[in-house]
Design a protein around this motif. Structure first.
Motif, PDB file in Angstrom:
ATOM      1  N   LYS A  60       0.809  -1.220   0.000  1.00 60.89           N
ATOM      2  CA  LYS A  60       0.000   0.000   0.000  1.00 60.89           C
ATOM      3  C   LYS A  60       0.844   1.274   0.000  1.00 60.89           C
ATOM      4  N   TYR A  61       1.966   1.277   0.744  1.00 56.87           N
ATOM      5  CA  TYR A  61       2.739   2.505   0.939  1.00 56.87           C
ATOM      6  C   TYR A  61       4.182   2.434   0.422  1.00 56.87           C
ATOM      7  N   GLY A  62       4.630   1.240   0.038  1.00 55.94           N
ATOM      8  CA  GLY A  62       5.998   1.093  -0.453  1.00 55.94           C
ATOM      9  C   GLY A  62       7.060   1.040   0.626  1.00 55.94           C
ATOM     10  N   VAL A  63       6.636   0.870   1.887  1.00 59.38           N
ATOM     11  CA  VAL A  63       7.573   0.767   3.007  1.00 59.38           C
ATOM     12  C   VAL A  63       7.154  -0.363   3.931  1.00 59.38           C
ATOM     13  N   GLN A  64       8.099  -0.832   4.702  1.00 60.97           N
ATOM     14  CA  GLN A  64       7.839  -1.836   5.722  1.00 60.97           C
ATOM     15  C   GLN A  64       9.029  -1.845   6.668  1.00 60.97           C
ATOM     16  N   TYR A  65       8.908  -2.585   7.759  1.00 59.02           N
ATOM     17  CA  TYR A  65      10.081  -2.870   8.585  1.00 59.02           C
ATOM     18  C   TYR A  65      10.785  -4.013   7.864  1.00 59.02           C
ATOM     19  N   PHE A  66      11.716  -3.650   6.984  1.00 59.40           N
ATOM     20  CA  PHE A  66      12.359  -4.597   6.075  1.00 59.40           C
ATOM     21  C   PHE A  66      13.179  -5.640   6.835  1.00 59.40           C
ATOM     22  N   PRO A  67      13.132  -6.905   6.404  1.00 60.05           N
ATOM     23  CA  PRO A  67      14.013  -7.898   7.012  1.00 60.05           C
ATOM     24  C   PRO A  67      15.463  -7.572   6.649  1.00 60.05           C
ATOM     25  N   VAL A  68      16.343  -7.718   7.631  1.00 60.44           N
ATOM     26  CA  VAL A  68      17.755  -7.390   7.467  1.00 60.44           C
ATOM     27  C   VAL A  68      18.577  -8.641   7.735  1.00 60.44           C
ATOM     28  N   TYR A  69      19.520  -8.899   6.839  1.00 60.30           N
ATOM     29  CA  TYR A  69      20.341 -10.114   6.915  1.00 60.30           C
ATOM     30  C   TYR A  69      21.822  -9.765   7.032  1.00 60.30           C
ATOM     31  N   SER A  70      22.557 -10.634   7.680  1.00 61.14           N
ATOM     32  CA  SER A  70      24.009 -10.520   7.736  1.00 61.14           C
ATOM     33  C   SER A  70      24.573 -10.850   6.360  1.00 61.14           C
ATOM     34  N   LEU A  71      25.408  -9.974   5.821  1.00 58.92           N
ATOM     35  CA  LEU A  71      26.023 -10.241   4.518  1.00 58.92           C
ATOM     36  C   LEU A  71      27.033 -11.382   4.608  1.00 58.92           C
ATOM     37  N   SER A  72      27.645 -11.564   5.786  1.00 64.90           N
ATOM     38  CA  SER A  72      28.659 -12.612   5.915  1.00 64.90           C
ATOM     39  C   SER A  72      28.062 -13.996   6.132  1.00 64.90           C
ATOM     40  N   SER A  73      26.983 -14.090   6.920  1.00 66.15           N
ATOM     41  CA  SER A  73      26.419 -15.408   7.226  1.00 66.15           C
ATOM     42  C   SER A  73      25.111 -15.703   6.494  1.00 66.15           C
ATOM     43  N   GLY A  74      24.414 -14.658   6.070  1.00 65.07           N
ATOM     44  CA  GLY A  74      23.096 -14.831   5.466  1.00 65.07           C
ATOM     45  C   GLY A  74      21.972 -14.969   6.474  1.00 65.07           C
ATOM     46  N   ASP A  75      22.304 -14.926   7.761  1.00 66.46           N
ATOM     47  CA  ASP A  75      21.293 -15.081   8.813  1.00 66.46           C
ATOM     48  C   ASP A  75      20.461 -13.818   8.985  1.00 66.46           C
ATOM     49  N   LEU A  76      19.211 -14.002   9.414  1.00 63.13           N
ATOM     50  CA  LEU A  76      18.341 -12.872   9.716  1.00 63.13           C
ATOM     51  C   LEU A  76      18.845 -12.182  10.977  1.00 63.13           C
ATOM     52  N   ILE A  77      19.121 -10.897  10.876  1.00 67.86           N
ATOM     53  CA  ILE A  77      19.523 -10.088  12.024  1.00 67.86           C
ATOM     54  C   ILE A  77      18.280  -9.561  12.734  1.00 67.86           C
ATOM     55  N   GLY A  78      17.298  -9.159  11.946  1.00 69.06           N
ATOM     56  CA  GLY A  78      16.075  -8.566  12.482  1.00 69.06           C
ATOM     57  C   GLY A  78      15.365  -7.806  11.391  1.00 69.06           C
ATOM     58  N   CYS A  79      14.770  -6.683  11.750  1.00 72.75           N
ATOM     59  CA  CYS A  79      14.119  -5.834  10.763  1.00 72.75           C
ATOM     60  C   CYS A  79      14.373  -4.383  11.118  1.00 72.75           C
ATOM     61  N   CYS A  80      14.348  -3.558  10.102  1.00 70.61           N
ATOM     62  CA  CYS A  80      14.525  -2.122  10.284  1.00 70.61           C
ATOM     63  C   CYS A  80      13.869  -1.450   9.093  1.00 70.61           C
ATOM     64  N   GLY A  81      13.055  -0.467   9.371  1.00 71.62           N
ATOM     65  CA  GLY A  81      12.394   0.179   8.248  1.00 71.62           C
ATOM     66  C   GLY A  81      11.446   1.263   8.679  1.00 71.62           C
ATOM     67  N   LEU A  82      10.426   1.436   7.863  1.00 76.47           N
ATOM     68  CA  LEU A  82       9.506   2.552   8.006  1.00 76.47           C
ATOM     69  C   LEU A  82       8.066   2.089   7.908  1.00 76.47           C
ATOM     70  N   ARG A  83       7.202   2.914   8.459  1.00 75.53           N
ATOM     71  CA  ARG A  83       5.777   2.784   8.204  1.00 75.53           C
ATOM     72  C   ARG A  83       5.213   4.198   8.174  1.00 75.53           C
ATOM     73  N   PRO A  84       4.081   4.382   7.498  1.00 72.52           N
ATOM     74  CA  PRO A  84       3.491   5.726   7.451  1.00 72.52           C
ATOM     75  C   PRO A  84       3.156   6.186   8.865  1.00 72.52           C
ATOM     76  N   TYR A  85       3.327   7.466   9.119  1.00 77.92           N
ATOM     77  CA  TYR A  85       3.007   8.020  10.424  1.00 77.92           C
ATOM     78  C   TYR A  85       1.704   8.800  10.341  1.00 77.92           C
ATOM     79  N   ASN A  86       0.670   8.240  10.917  1.00 74.28           N
ATOM     80  CA  ASN A  86      -0.644   8.896  10.985  1.00 74.28           C
ATOM     81  C   ASN A  86      -1.104   9.474   9.650  1.00 74.28           C
ATOM     82  N   ASN A  87      -0.771   8.802   8.566  1.00 77.28           N
ATOM     83  CA  ASN A  87      -1.193   9.205   7.227  1.00 77.28           C
ATOM     84  C   ASN A  87      -0.775  10.617   6.838  1.00 77.28           C
ATOM     85  N   LYS A  88       0.238  11.166   7.514  1.00 79.89           N
ATOM     86  CA  LYS A  88       0.759  12.472   7.121  1.00 79.89           C
ATOM     87  C   LYS A  88       1.671  12.278   5.916  1.00 79.89           C
TER      88      LYS A  88
END
Length: 170
Positions: A60-88
């Motif tokens: 819907k908005y082109g953003v999410q808390y994107f999954p983040v991976y280690s470049l060396s191991s390929g393992d999931l580190i977590g997520c980091c990203g964006l979401r719309p703030y109060n539709n502003k």
């Protein structure tokens, strides 16, 4: 795996419907969720709902808390990203959730710095917001280190608490 954005150590991807096991490895950790929901623990249904929220935010908005991976191991580190703030328009909320084994290694700052740059350079953000559970001092320190400035307190329904809210203007 393909990444749309990388840092020195991390690659950013997109959540999809087949990522439930990865989502469980992140949001199934009580140490990760203790500050982001009232019970402190997500059920499998809540994890699945969270995953679908991220996918829907991207669709819907082109953003999410994107999954983040280690470049060396390929393992999931977590997520980091964006979401719309109060539709502003062009105001987004920054967030990050890291698996416990990746805490205290600079990953949150590294990933959030990349997402901040992405927000302003690719999305035309005019302002970012970020909040944290009032008991999560580590997140507070990260936001201040990133250059966010305290603004106010805002009620956050998932925890039932008033969370400190910060702003970042480039």
């Amino acid at each position: 795996m393909e990444f749309f954005m990388t840092t020195n150590r991390c690659g950013f991807s997109y959540w999809n419907d087949s990522d439930l096991p990865l989502a469980v490895s992140l949001w199934g950790e009580p140490e990760v969720t203790k500050y982001i929901c009232a019970s402190g623990v997500f059920t499998i249904d809540e994890i699945e709902s969270r995953l679908h929220t991220e996918i829907n935010n991207f669709n819907k908005y082109g953003v999410q808390y994107f999954p983040v991976y280690s470049l060396s191991s390929g393992d999931l580190i977590g997520c980091c990203g964006l979401r719309p703030y109060n539709n502003k328009k062009n105001v987004y909320e920054l967030g990050f959730h890291l698996r416990k084994e990746y805490w205290h290694n600079g990953y949150a700052v590294e990933c959030a710095t990349a997402v901040i740059d992405y927000a302003f350079s690719k999305l035309g953000a005019v302002e970012l917001k970020a909040g944290h559970n009032p008991n999560n001092i580590a997140s507070q320190k990260i936001l201040l280190k990133l250059g966010f400035q305290y603004e106010t307190k805002e009620y956050y329904k998932p925890t039932g608490l008033y969370h400190p809210l910060y702003k970042y203007i480039k």
